[in-house]
Design an enzyme around this catalytic site. Structure first.
Site, PDB file in Angstrom:
ATOM      1  N   ARG A  92       0.872  -1.189   0.000  1.00 21.33           N
ATOM      2  CA  ARG A  92       0.000   0.000   0.000  1.00 21.33           C
ATOM      3  C   ARG A  92       0.908   1.238   0.000  1.00 21.33           C
ATOM      4  O   ARG A  92       1.850   1.316   0.787  1.00 21.33           O
ATOM      5  CB  ARG A  92      -0.949   0.029   1.205  1.00 21.33           C
ATOM      6  CG  ARG A  92      -2.034  -1.042   1.162  1.00 21.33           C
ATOM      7  CD  ARG A  92      -3.076  -0.834   2.238  1.00 21.33           C
ATOM      8  NE  ARG A  92      -3.970   0.278   1.916  1.00 21.33           N
ATOM      9  CZ  ARG A  92      -4.849   0.782   2.767  1.00 21.33           C
ATOM     10  NH1 ARG A  92      -4.934   0.287   3.993  1.00 21.33           N
ATOM     11  NH2 ARG A  92      -5.652   1.785   2.409  1.00 21.33           N
ATOM     12  N   GLN A 203     -15.255   2.478   7.163  1.00 18.32           N
ATOM     13  CA  GLN A 203     -14.453   2.257   8.378  1.00 18.32           C
ATOM     14  C   GLN A 203     -15.102   2.929   9.595  1.00 18.32           C
ATOM     15  O   GLN A 203     -14.995   2.445  10.712  1.00 18.32           O
ATOM     16  CB  GLN A 203     -13.030   2.812   8.211  1.00 18.32           C
ATOM     17  CG  GLN A 203     -12.136   2.006   7.298  1.00 18.32           C
ATOM     18  CD  GLN A 203     -12.151   2.519   5.877  1.00 18.32           C
ATOM     19  OE1 GLN A 203     -13.174   3.051   5.395  1.00 18.32           O
ATOM     20  NE2 GLN A 203     -11.042   2.358   5.173  1.00 18.32           N
ATOM     21  N   ASP A 244      -2.278   9.399   7.613  1.00 19.37           N
ATOM     22  CA  ASP A 244      -1.471   8.338   7.015  1.00 19.37           C
ATOM     23  C   ASP A 244      -0.076   8.834   6.668  1.00 19.37           C
ATOM     24  O   ASP A 244       0.861   8.050   6.566  1.00 19.37           O
ATOM     25  CB  ASP A 244      -2.166   7.810   5.762  1.00 19.37           C
ATOM     26  CG  ASP A 244      -3.403   7.035   6.173  1.00 19.37           C
ATOM     27  OD1 ASP A 244      -3.308   5.828   6.385  1.00 19.37           O
ATOM     28  OD2 ASP A 244      -4.458   7.687   6.352  1.00 19.37           O
ATOM     29  N   LYS A 255      -7.800   9.654   5.210  1.00 18.09           N
ATOM     30  CA  LYS A 255      -8.845   9.022   4.432  1.00 18.09           C
ATOM     31  C   LYS A 255      -9.597  10.024   3.562  1.00 18.09           C
ATOM     32  O   LYS A 255      -9.898  11.137   4.010  1.00 18.09           O
ATOM     33  CB  LYS A 255      -9.825   8.306   5.360  1.00 18.09           C
ATOM     34  CG  LYS A 255     -10.928   7.543   4.685  1.00 18.09           C
ATOM     35  CD  LYS A 255     -10.451   6.614   3.612  1.00 18.09           C
ATOM     36  CE  LYS A 255      -9.443   5.604   4.180  1.00 18.09           C
ATOM     37  NZ  LYS A 255      -8.883   4.783   3.075  1.00 18.09           N
TER      38      LYS A 255
HETATM   39  O1  MRU Z   1      -7.591   2.754   4.241  1.00 19.05           O
HETATM   40  P1  MRU Z   1      -7.376   2.705   5.733  1.00 19.05           P
HETATM   41  O2  MRU Z   1      -8.516   2.143   6.486  1.00 19.05           O
HETATM   42  O3  MRU Z   1      -6.062   2.060   6.101  1.00 19.05           O
HETATM   43  O4  MRU Z   1      -7.259   4.261   6.138  1.00 19.05           O
HETATM   44  C1  MRU Z   1      -7.033   4.567   7.475  1.00 19.05           C
HETATM   45  C2  MRU Z   1      -7.009   6.018   7.749  1.00 19.05           C
HETATM   46  O5  MRU Z   1      -7.120   6.872   6.892  1.00 19.05           O
HETATM   47  C3  MRU Z   1      -6.724   6.408   9.176  1.00 19.05           C
HETATM   48  O6  MRU Z   1      -7.392   7.583   9.513  1.00 19.05           O
HETATM   49  C4  MRU Z   1      -5.222   6.610   9.343  1.00 19.05           C
HETATM   50  O7  MRU Z   1      -4.545   5.507   8.834  1.00 19.05           O
HETATM   51  C5  MRU Z   1      -4.827   6.843  10.770  1.00 19.05           C
HETATM   52  S1  MRU Z   1      -4.947   5.416  11.683  1.00 19.05           S
HETATM   53  C6  MRU Z   1      -4.469   5.800  13.239  1.00 19.05           C
END
Ligand code: MRU
Length: 367
Positions: A92, A203, A244, A255
């Protein structure tokens, strides 16, 4: 955190048998099924990251660290470990914790003699997990101060909007954006959470609502498009999200949809409501070499099926997946966006809360 009164982390090693393996909470099954999955090879860990059985930047980092440990079981040669690292980092592209954890693992085990590398790898992966928990607890403490200040000023329930899942399920434990909320709730401060459902993988609706429910924190799930309206109405006191990848200048990548919440929070002042926008960020999520997130951060484009198909529980209790689009509809699915530093009130880190332009005052212990 507690699941049905039992303590869990999201990932842990199992050394009970002859050959170690890793166990995870399979997040693709939540909220309808709580299932532990066994991960016993590098390829299984790569699949778990790609298919989002494990997700959330800090947890992706921890999973990648265990991915290297599993690879070392297969072979501890430089070549195999380097190749495994390349495969893991490619699983990813957006969450920087993945690259950070893999590099830290290689820095730890390459200086070791071959025969010590397996043990070194499992030890370092566990150290990364234990540190993640401490970082998140510290974020909880610093974020609690922000919530407490609002509570003292307003003497009523504090309404916090969050997007996606940045709770304990997205980390090894305690969470980032949800850590201050758990700390406030546990300190007896009245908090209520507006939970964006967070299309297309939901999520928020499936993970954040589930974990807040497990902990007894009052919350309401809303459509992703409702947050701006609620802010205009003065029903949101603050926004706390995860991240991220954060640039050294304070641009926050999170996100898809986060940027729109930051814009709405910023514009709420025009309606007489101050809605500060915070990102909760452990320092491994800061990419110090970057200074322009919108130009420099690679945004993952995920499969169209995530929008075409939707899973849920039927009245019979059975979990089913249905197609929600007209046949043959074209779909685009960018998974993240970038909120520029100018829309960010503060970044809640393990070292305290910093305005975006102050980030460089942080100690770089995890760069
Ligand atoms: O695609 P995901 O579910 O991995 O995206 C997660 C997010 O965007 C979270 O907000 C981010 O990773 C922070 S997690 C503490």
């Amino acid at each position: 955190m507690l699941v049905n009164h039992q303590q869990y982390r999201t990932i842990w090693p199992n050394f009970d048998g002859e050959i170690p393996f890793v166990e995870i909470i399979d997040q693709t099954k939540l909220p309808h099924v709580f299932e532990i999955a066994k991960i016993s090879s590098l390829q299984q860990m790569i699949t778990a990251i790609k298919t989002m059985q494990v997700r959330g930047a800090p947890l992706i980092g921890a999973a990648a660290a265990y991915g290297i440990a599993l690879a070392a079981l297969e072979s501890s040669s430089d070549m195999h470990l380097k190749d495994s690292a390349v495969q893991l980092v490619a699983s990813r592209p957006t969450a920087v914790n993945l690259r950070w954890a893999v590099q830290r693992m290689l820095d730890k085990i390459f200086p070791l003699p071959i025969e010590d590398r397996q043990q070194g790898a499992w030890g370092e992966a566990s150290a990364i997990c234990d540190e993640d928990v401490l970082l998140n607890q510290a974020i909880g403490t610093h974020g609690l101060d922000l919530i407490r200040q609002q509570h003292q000023q307003k003497s009523r329930t504090i309404n916090i909007l969050t997007h996606c899942n940045a709770g304990w399920l997205a980390t090894v434990d305690f969470g980032t954006a949800l850590a201050p909320i758990y700390a406030a709730h546990d300190a007896g401060i009245d908090v209520h959470v507006w939970v964006d459902e967070t299309r297309p993988r939901n999520q928020g609706a499936s993970l954040t609502a589930w974990e807040l429910g497990q902990h007894g924190v009052p919350h309401t799930v809303i459509s992703d498009n409702a947050g701006g309206h609620l802010m205009q109405q003065g029903k949101v006191d603050m926004v706390i999200v995860g991240a991220d990848r954060v640039t050294g200048t304070g641009d926050v990548c999170n996100k898809i949809g986060t940027y729109l919440k930051a814009l709405a929070a910023f514009d709420s002042a025009a309606f007489g409501h101050e809605v500060p926008f915070y990102a909760a960020v452990p320092s491994p999520t800061i990419d110090w070499g970057l200074d322009d997130g919108a130009k420099q951060i690679e945004i993952e484009e995920r499969h169209a099926d995530e929008l075409v198909w939707m899973s849920g529980r039927l009245a019979s209790g059975e979990v089913a997946t249905v197609n929600i689009l007209p046949h043959g509809t074209r779909v685009a699915n960018p998974a993240f966006d970038v909120t520029p530093a100018r829309l960010v009130t503060g970044i809640i880190t393990e070292q305290g809360v910093f305005a975006p332009h102050q980030l460089n005052m942080m100690q770089r212990v995890h760069s």
